[in-house]
Design a protein around this motif. Structure first.
Motif, mmCIF file in Angstrom:
data_model
loop_
_atom_site.group_PDB
_atom_site.id
_atom_site.type_symbol
_atom_site.label_atom_id
_atom_site.label_comp_id
_atom_site.label_asym_id
_atom_site.label_seq_id
_atom_site.Cartn_x
_atom_site.Cartn_y
_atom_site.Cartn_z
ATOM 1 N N TYR A 44 -4.998 -4.370 2.480
ATOM 2 C CA TYR A 44 -3.982 -3.610 1.752
ATOM 3 C C TYR A 44 -4.119 -2.133 2.090
ATOM 4 O O TYR A 44 -5.155 -1.522 1.887
ATOM 5 C CB TYR A 44 -4.139 -3.825 0.251
ATOM 6 C CG TYR A 44 -2.986 -3.302 -0.573
ATOM 7 C CD1 TYR A 44 -1.829 -4.058 -0.716
ATOM 8 C CD2 TYR A 44 -3.050 -2.069 -1.196
ATOM 9 C CE1 TYR A 44 -0.767 -3.600 -1.481
ATOM 10 C CE2 TYR A 44 -1.994 -1.605 -1.966
ATOM 11 C CZ TYR A 44 -0.856 -2.371 -2.103
ATOM 12 O OH TYR A 44 0.199 -1.914 -2.856
ATOM 13 N N THR A 98 4.161 -8.345 -3.425
ATOM 14 C CA THR A 98 3.812 -9.210 -2.299
ATOM 15 C C THR A 98 2.372 -9.690 -2.376
ATOM 16 O O THR A 98 2.087 -10.867 -2.152
ATOM 17 C CB THR A 98 4.029 -8.458 -0.967
ATOM 18 O OG1 THR A 98 5.396 -8.106 -0.872
ATOM 19 C CG2 THR A 98 3.631 -9.304 0.229
ATOM 20 N N HIS A 99 1.454 -8.782 -2.696
ATOM 21 C CA HIS A 99 0.028 -9.101 -2.632
ATOM 22 C C HIS A 99 -0.579 -9.541 -3.956
ATOM 23 O O HIS A 99 -1.670 -10.125 -3.967
ATOM 24 C CB HIS A 99 -0.745 -7.897 -2.094
ATOM 25 C CG HIS A 99 -0.380 -7.560 -0.689
ATOM 26 N ND1 HIS A 99 -0.739 -8.345 0.382
ATOM 27 C CD2 HIS A 99 0.343 -6.543 -0.180
ATOM 28 C CE1 HIS A 99 -0.264 -7.817 1.495
ATOM 29 N NE2 HIS A 99 0.399 -6.728 1.182
ATOM 30 N N ASP A 118 4.921 -3.687 -2.566
ATOM 31 C CA ASP A 118 3.651 -4.113 -1.973
ATOM 32 C C ASP A 118 2.801 -4.857 -2.993
ATOM 33 O O ASP A 118 2.179 -5.871 -2.673
ATOM 34 C CB ASP A 118 2.884 -2.908 -1.420
ATOM 35 C CG ASP A 118 3.574 -2.294 -0.212
ATOM 36 O OD1 ASP A 118 4.170 -3.052 0.578
ATOM 37 O OD2 ASP A 118 3.513 -1.065 -0.061
ATOM 38 N N ALA A 119 2.774 -4.366 -4.228
ATOM 39 C CA ALA A 119 2.019 -5.047 -5.277
ATOM 40 C C ALA A 119 2.601 -6.436 -5.531
ATOM 41 O O ALA A 119 1.864 -7.401 -5.711
ATOM 42 C CB ALA A 119 2.029 -4.222 -6.556
ATOM 43 N N MET A 134 -10.273 -2.465 -5.834
ATOM 44 C CA MET A 134 -9.142 -3.168 -5.221
ATOM 45 C C MET A 134 -9.430 -4.668 -5.071
ATOM 46 O O MET A 134 -8.611 -5.505 -5.433
ATOM 47 C CB MET A 134 -8.827 -2.557 -3.861
ATOM 48 C CG MET A 134 -8.486 -1.089 -3.898
ATOM 49 S SD MET A 134 -6.806 -0.788 -4.283
ATOM 50 C CE MET A 134 -6.044 -1.414 -2.831
ATOM 51 N N ARG A 135 -10.585 -4.988 -4.521
ATOM 52 C CA ARG A 135 -10.972 -6.385 -4.316
ATOM 53 C C ARG A 135 -11.065 -7.115 -5.659
ATOM 54 O O ARG A 135 -10.607 -8.255 -5.789
ATOM 55 C CB ARG A 135 -12.322 -6.432 -3.594
ATOM 56 C CG ARG A 135 -12.438 -7.514 -2.584
ATOM 57 C CD ARG A 135 -13.741 -7.469 -1.792
ATOM 58 N NE ARG A 135 -13.770 -6.336 -0.871
ATOM 59 C CZ ARG A 135 -14.585 -5.280 -0.981
ATOM 60 N NH1 ARG A 135 -15.458 -5.203 -1.953
ATOM 61 N NH2 ARG A 135 -14.543 -4.304 -0.106
ATOM 62 N N ALA A 160 -1.319 0.251 1.471
ATOM 63 C CA ALA A 160 -0.403 1.109 0.723
ATOM 64 C C ALA A 160 -1.201 2.024 -0.204
ATOM 65 O O ALA A 160 -2.313 1.696 -0.606
ATOM 66 C CB ALA A 160 0.569 0.254 -0.093
ATOM 67 N N THR A 199 0.698 1.795 -7.763
ATOM 68 C CA THR A 199 0.945 1.569 -6.342
ATOM 69 C C THR A 199 2.422 1.262 -6.131
ATOM 70 O O THR A 199 3.194 1.187 -7.085
ATOM 71 C CB THR A 199 0.041 0.447 -5.779
ATOM 72 O OG1 THR A 199 0.113 0.438 -4.349
ATOM 73 C CG2 THR A 199 0.408 -0.917 -6.341
ATOM 74 N N ARG A 228 -7.010 2.654 2.810
ATOM 75 C CA ARG A 228 -8.384 2.210 2.544
ATOM 76 C C ARG A 228 -9.397 3.354 2.546
ATOM 77 O O ARG A 228 -10.576 3.150 2.755
ATOM 78 C CB ARG A 228 -8.821 1.122 3.519
ATOM 79 C CG ARG A 228 -7.856 -0.015 3.714
ATOM 80 C CD ARG A 228 -7.800 -1.033 2.631
ATOM 81 N NE ARG A 228 -9.085 -1.599 2.309
ATOM 82 C CZ ARG A 228 -9.342 -2.142 1.136
ATOM 83 N NH1 ARG A 228 -8.433 -2.197 0.214
ATOM 84 N NH2 ARG A 228 -10.518 -2.643 0.879
ATOM 85 N N PHE A 233 -6.402 -7.312 -4.710
ATOM 86 C CA PHE A 233 -5.782 -6.822 -3.485
ATOM 87 C C PHE A 233 -6.529 -7.364 -2.273
ATOM 88 O O PHE A 233 -7.759 -7.435 -2.292
ATOM 89 C CB PHE A 233 -5.824 -5.287 -3.420
ATOM 90 C CG PHE A 233 -4.846 -4.598 -4.312
ATOM 91 C CD1 PHE A 233 -3.531 -4.420 -3.917
ATOM 92 C CD2 PHE A 233 -5.235 -4.108 -5.553
ATOM 93 C CE1 PHE A 233 -2.619 -3.764 -4.733
ATOM 94 C CE2 PHE A 233 -4.338 -3.446 -6.373
ATOM 95 C CZ PHE A 233 -3.026 -3.282 -5.963
#
Length: 143
Positions: free
Chosen positions: A78, A20-21, A17-18, A69-70, A80, A13, A100, A74
């Protein structure tokens, strides 16, 4: 970043963004502003538990990717692009998840420049430049 004899799975990814999250999650920095998150046993335990809790939805790729993801950490919001990669011997598969939703899915036995991982990386916007393929351009290697 090697898979050995066992299946190797990871997510690719956008690095910022990765960061940040997933501030507490180990990520490998890749070229072109991307990040690699290798999925380990703990991740697959969480993913497996979530799939077992709702087996009727497990065949839906959107639901599968949302579960992955969860389970990795993430947030649900999310959006991105995220690429799921699985390499098992000479079989490669990939699922591209953008906003998503699954936007592409590939599986094939003969990996290489036009194999599933590289095809998905191209859709993700990776430029292979002078490298033999997109995986090499990012610095991803397995086996």
């Amino acid at each position: 970043m090697t898979g050995g004899d066992d299946p190797w799975t990871a997510l690719v990814t956008v690095a910022r963004d990765a960061e940040t999250h997933l501030a507490d999650r180990h990520r490998e920095a890749l070229a072109q502003g991307m990040a690699l998150i290798v999925l380990g046993e703990d991740d697959w335990s969480r993913i497996g538990s979530a799939l077992a809790a709702n087996p009727d939805s497990a065949a839906n790729l959107d639901w599968f990717m949302a579960t992955v993801m969860r389970s990795v950490g993430f947030p649900d919001a999310y959006a991105a692009p995220v690429l799921f990669i699985e390499v098992d011997g000479d079989l490669q598969s990939s699922v591209l998840f953008v906003d998503r939703r699954v936007t592409a899915s590939f599986a094939h036995r003969a990996p290489g420049p036009d194999g599933p991982v590289n095809a998905a990386l191209r859709r993700l916007g990776v430029d292979r430049g002078p490298h033999p393929d997109e995986s090499t351009a990012l610095g991803i290697r397995w086996s």
